[in-house]
Design an enzyme around this catalytic site. Structure first.
Site, mmCIF file in Angstrom:
data_model
loop_
_atom_site.group_PDB
_atom_site.id
_atom_site.type_symbol
_atom_site.label_atom_id
_atom_site.label_comp_id
_atom_site.label_asym_id
_atom_site.label_seq_id
_atom_site.Cartn_x
_atom_site.Cartn_y
_atom_site.Cartn_z
ATOM 1 N N TYR A 1 0.810 -1.220 0.000
ATOM 2 C CA TYR A 1 0.000 0.000 0.000
ATOM 3 C C TYR A 1 0.842 1.268 0.000
ATOM 4 O O TYR A 1 0.483 2.259 -0.625
ATOM 5 C CB TYR A 1 -0.972 0.006 1.190
ATOM 6 N N GLU B 1 5.444 -27.446 16.168
ATOM 7 C CA GLU B 1 4.770 -26.968 14.967
ATOM 8 C C GLU B 1 3.433 -26.302 15.257
ATOM 9 O O GLU B 1 2.989 -25.446 14.516
ATOM 10 C CB GLU B 1 4.588 -28.145 13.997
ATOM 11 N N ASP C 1 4.263 -32.542 13.233
ATOM 12 C CA ASP C 1 3.328 -33.607 12.887
ATOM 13 C C ASP C 1 4.101 -34.741 12.224
ATOM 14 O O ASP C 1 5.146 -34.512 11.611
ATOM 15 C CB ASP C 1 2.276 -33.094 11.885
#
Lengths: 612, 368
Positions: free
Chosen positions: B109, B202, B254
């Site tokens: 922006y 994680e 995981d």
């Protein structure tokens, strides 16, 4: 047991009952159709005489306050040759009286539409039609009349000659219409007609007080088409039957000139005799009489008519096979059929005449592209005797003749001299004036033919200028008539839509106009409405070739334009970005004054030259 | 606050800032001089194309090769991106001078205030990476941060250097939700810790569980939530914890191919950041969940998707997956074609993961 009554109806009545077919189904469509019929008649009249057309169309509401649909007065004025005063009542007051039965390109087919419009006006408003005409530019004949629908006869209410300074015809009718709905179509029609008739000035005063005027752009008219004989591929059994009728009744038209001729040969120019007197005189002078006169005398003998009576009829058919003679009686407005007894001494005379020419003579005399040699070859092909008289052909033989004419492949292609394309130059000038485009190319293909009908494709393509971007606009014309309705199924649009425009560097939303003009003695319309052309293979091919030629030219232009645009964009880019780079680098480098980047921009021109 | 006391953290920060500003100035001066001499200025941007990304065995990370491309203002097709890069350097210079920070979205922006357009944020992000490559500095150095935030918790005292907080200290175990790893934490000096270990995990849910179960105290650990793929600032923090505080780093993810790769990126970086150093912890250890753990701990599993399997084949081509557990675990994943999330341990009770699994794994880590 009740007896069913069969009544014959007059052509007027037939059209009255089937007015939908002619485009008079509702007030919107009818107003549009009426405008077309009169404007096209005016243009055709001028074309035929080589007069640069000046057409003035005016539509006024009888009562502007009333909501649509309401009665409108439609007036069309032309500067054409006008019409002989005596012809006017018949031409505008009977259905099926026309001058366009020959084979050449014309806008309207038979001039039926105008009478239909008059008929429609009369049945919706019960107001008469006013026709004024001047053939000499001195006297103007004004007729006010109505149609007698049952009798197919004009009823003259007023006829007054006045002085005038201009030649031309002015027709004014009152009819139920809906301008609020038909207006945009009518304005489109006038606009597009002016585009394809750049040699005309067309003015339209609309009911809301607006004036649309399209001034003449070119002062030369395209050469007028000539009337020619039909091509053998373009006739059907019915046409052949009519042609045969034409051949052997060399005098079936019982007009003034013919009657004068008969009187003269009989030595009765200044003297009138009764029926018996005429017959006696004819017998005496028989050997000196010309063939057409003998036929008239024979007819008079069968009909038991003198000159006064015979002038009030029109011969319809002489059917030798069934020994019948039929005629239309204007006085009683009905069709009469008589038996022709073989015992009548004139029978043989009539029979000989009616049997007409031999097949060979018929073919060579009545068709284009058939000479003696072709005629003989064709007779063998058709398995018909070359010397057999055409009038003695049975129905089966006629069908065989017609079929063979269609199948025989060695006829030369049709003669295009009956066509009157606009021509490349007038088309170019017209499009130039209308669209003021950045790019314009026009192309006229050489003549081709489908099913025995010659045709010519003219096309133009314009890009940019006054054309707004958006959907590509395709203006379709056939015989100088704009086609406004039913564009969806038209062959021209099919060809345009199947073109891969990306290949020609034309993007979506490009400002492109295509003008397509098909000229033919018979345009293969898909529907009765005559607004869309059927996809005949030959026509489609010609359209495709024309469009390809033009698209290639456009692509070349677009490439050049593209390069120029890139150059311009390039220069703009530098002008936009270099100052920014200068600004940022000044702060980064911690300087107070911006670098003199103008030198770099100055060098830009040199860079471009280098790279080119 | 005496000068000598505040000095260490500030000195480091100031030195880093000054060298960056010097770099920006010299780039700017070069462009300025070119323009002033009527020459089209140009940048040399190290190429980030696949062919120029090579694995450096000594550094144990991906690095850029020697290929560089010239971005010239003379070339019309490069003019726009040249100006964008120029603007970004200018903008970064202001940020650093004014000690303000910005985000990737913010940059997109901000450009509009200077009539420099970016089509979309990916385009401006890409220019930011270009500037990183030109300066060989991560964007965080010039105060541009991603939106993504991960967290840290544990006994670690830091001292801020950001304007208004200079010299102020905080202990990262003071707030039970943990601390966001943002610009101020990234630039803070790491002062003191009693921890002996860093556990990077994680998932945010497990991070909270670990805090609740006092893993920090039980295992003397600083706990870091990577929130999926670890952001740069998180990797930078992990590196500093390892190098400055001498703490070993273990990673829990995981039990799937993506988890394995999250660990690998912390350890040796990503190809995307091949132009940057200082973001890797080559000694970090991935302790689970391994493919072999799935069987061993009887974890509930879900089947792999097509893209999971494709990802395994892709990673098998990566030079870093050619040995050790990296190689063997990939092979087991491919064999069982199933995966297990960290939450899978909850089948055996909410604290099973911290009571049983974690101690066993930490023990195992010592031998890795």
């Amino acid at each position: 047991m009740s007896k069913e009554v069969f009544n014959q109806i007059s052509p007027s009545e037939f059209f009255y009952r089937n007015r939908d077919l002619a485009g008079f189904s509702n007030p919107t469509r009818s107003l549009y159709t009426a405008v077309r019929e009169f404007v096209e008649n005016g243009l055709d009249a001028c074309d035929q005489q080589g007069i640069l057309p000046d057409i003035h169309l005016r539509i006024e509401a009888m009562d502007p306050e009333k909501p649509d649909p309401k009665p409108y007065i439609l007036t069309v004025k032309d500067n054409g040759p006008g019409m002989d005063s005596k012809q006017i009542p018949l031409a505008f007051g009977t259905v099926l009286y026309g001058s366009k039965f020959g084979l050449k390109q014309a806008r309207g087919m038979f001039g039926l539409g105008a009478t239909m419009a008059i008929l429609y006006g009369q049945i919706t408003t019960n107001k008469p039609v006013t026709v004024s005409s001047s053939v000499d530019g001195k006297t103007m004949h004004e007729y006010t009349m109505m149609l007698d629908i049952q009798k197919n006869k004009p009823v003259i209410m007023k006829h007054k000659p006045t002085d005038t300074a201009k030649k031309g015809l002015n027709v004014s009718i009152t009819l139920d219409g809906d301008y609020s709905k038909a207006g945009s179509k009518i304005r489109d029609y006038v606009y597009q007609t002016s585009l394809i008739t750049p040699y005309a000035t067309i003015t339209f005063d609309d009911p809301k007080g607006e004036k649309f005027q399209y001034k003449r752009i070119v002062d030369t008219m395209p050469p007028a088409p000539t009337i020619i004989r039909p091509h053998p591929h373009g006739v059907d059994v019915e046409t052949i039957r009519r042609m045969i009728a034409d051949t052997h009744y060399q005098v079936p038209v019982l007009d003034n000139a013919m009657i004068e001729k008969v009187k003269k040969e009989l030595g009765l120019s200044k003297k009138n005799l009764n029926f018996e007197g005429i017959m006696a005189r004819a017998e005496k002078k028989w050997s000196s009489l010309s063939r057409p006169v003998r036929v008239i005398v024979a007819v008079m003998s069968f009909l038991n008519m003198d000159f006064d009576k015979i002038m009030k009829i029109r011969l319809e058919d002489i059917d030798l096979i069934h020994k019948r003679l039929s005629y239309y009686d204007f006085g009683d407005a009905k069709l009469v059929t008589l038996e022709m007894p073989k015992s009548n001494p004139y029978y043989k005379q009539l029979a000989n005449t009616v049997q007409g020419d031999s097949l060979i003579t018929f073919l060579t005399k009545r068709f284009q592209r058939i000479g003696q040699a072709t005629a003989i070859k064709f007779s063998e092909f058709a398995n018909l005797k070359a010397e057999k008289r055409i009038g003695s052909f049975t129905n089966e033989e006629l069908v065989q003749l017609s079929d063979s004419l269609q199948k025989y492949e060695d006829f030369l292609t049709p003669d295009p001299s009956c066509l009157a394309p606009l021509g490349e130059e007038p088309l170019r000038k017209g499009m130039l004036q209308f669209f003021k485009p950045d790019f314009l190319e026009v192309y006229q293909r050489s003549a081709s033919a489908y099913s025995g009908f010659p045709f010519v494709i003219e096309m133009g393509i314009a890009y940019g200028g006054n054309i707004p971007p958006g959907k590509m606009t395709v203006y379709r014309f056939a015989n100088r008539i704009p086609l406004l309705y039913d564009e969806g199924s038209d062959v021209v649009l099919k060809v345009v839509n199947e073109t891969d425009w990306n290949r020609y560097k034309v993007k979506n939303e490009s400002p492109v106009v295509i003008v397509s003009h098909i000229c033919s003695t018979r345009i293969p319309y898909k529907t009765v409405g005559k607004e869309n052309v059927a996809d005949r293979e030959e026509i489609e091919k010609e359209l495709r070739l024309a469009l390809q030629y033009l698209s290639r030219k456009l692509a070349t232009y677009m490439s050049k334009r593209g390069l120029a645009e890139i150059e311009k964009k390039r220069a703009n880019l530098y002008l936009k970005y270099l100052p920014l780079i200068a600004q940022f680098s000044t702060e980064l480098a911690g300087k107070n004054k911006e670098p003199d980047y103008k030198k770099v921009i100055k060098d830009l021109n040199n860079v471009q030259v280098e790279e080119q | 606050m005496s000068k000598s006391k505040s000095s260490k953290a500030e000195k480091v920060a100031t030195a880093k800032r000054d060298s960056l500003l010097g770099l920006l100035k010299s780039q700017g001066a070069q462009i300025y001089n070119d323009l002033d001499k009527g020459k089209f200025p140009q940048f040399s941007v190290p190429s980030r194309s696949v062919s120029n990304i090579v694995y450096d065995k000594k550094l144990r990370q991906y690095v850029l090769g020697n290929t560089a491309s010239l971005r010239s203002s003379r070339n019309m097709s490069q003019l726009r991106s040249f100006t964008q890069l120029m603007w970004l350097a200018f903008f970064a210079n202001r940020l650093v001078h004014e000690k303000k920070s910005s985000t990737l979205r913010d940059v997109y922006y901000s450009s509009q205030a200077f009539e420099v357009e970016f089509e979309d944020q990916p385009e401006s992000d890409n220019i930011i990476v270009d500037l990183e490559a030109v300066l060989a500095r991560p964007r965080e150095d010039f105060h541009i941060f991603p939106e993504e935030r991960s967290s840290v918790f544990g006994d670690l005292t830091i001292e801020y250097t950001v304007p208004g907080y200079e010299g102020k200290r905080t202990n990262l175990s003071d707030h039970p939700d943990g601390y966001l790893i943002g610009p101020s934490l990234s630039s803070a000096e790491l002062v003191d810790t009693s921890a002996e270990l860093v556990i990077a995990i994680e998932k945010g849910g497990l991070f909270t569980r670990f805090i609740e179960e006092k893993v920090d105290k039980k295992f003397k650990a600083i706990i870091v939530d990577t929130a999926g793929q670890a952001p740069r600032a998180t990797r930078y923090l992990l590196k500093r914890l390892h190098e400055q505080m001498k703490l070993p780093v273990v990673i829990l993810t995981d039990g799937d191919v993506y988890g394995e790769h999250i660990a690998m990126v912390i350890k040796s970086g990503s190809a995307n950041a091949a132009h940057l150093r200082e973001l890797t912890v080559p000694d970090a250890k991935w302790v689970g969940v391994w493919a072999s753990d799935i069987e061993k701990y009887k974890l509930p599993t879900i089947p792999m998707t097509e893209s999971d399997i494709k990802r395994i084949y892709d990673l098998q081509k990566d030079p870093r997956y050619q040995e050790g557990i990296w190689k063997t675990e990939l092979e087991i994943f491919l064999k069982i074609k199933r995966k297990a999330e960290l939450e899978a341990f909850s089948k055996y009770g909410l604290t099973n993961i911290t009571d049983i699994y974690l101690p066993q794994k930490l023990e195992l880590a010592k031998s890795l």
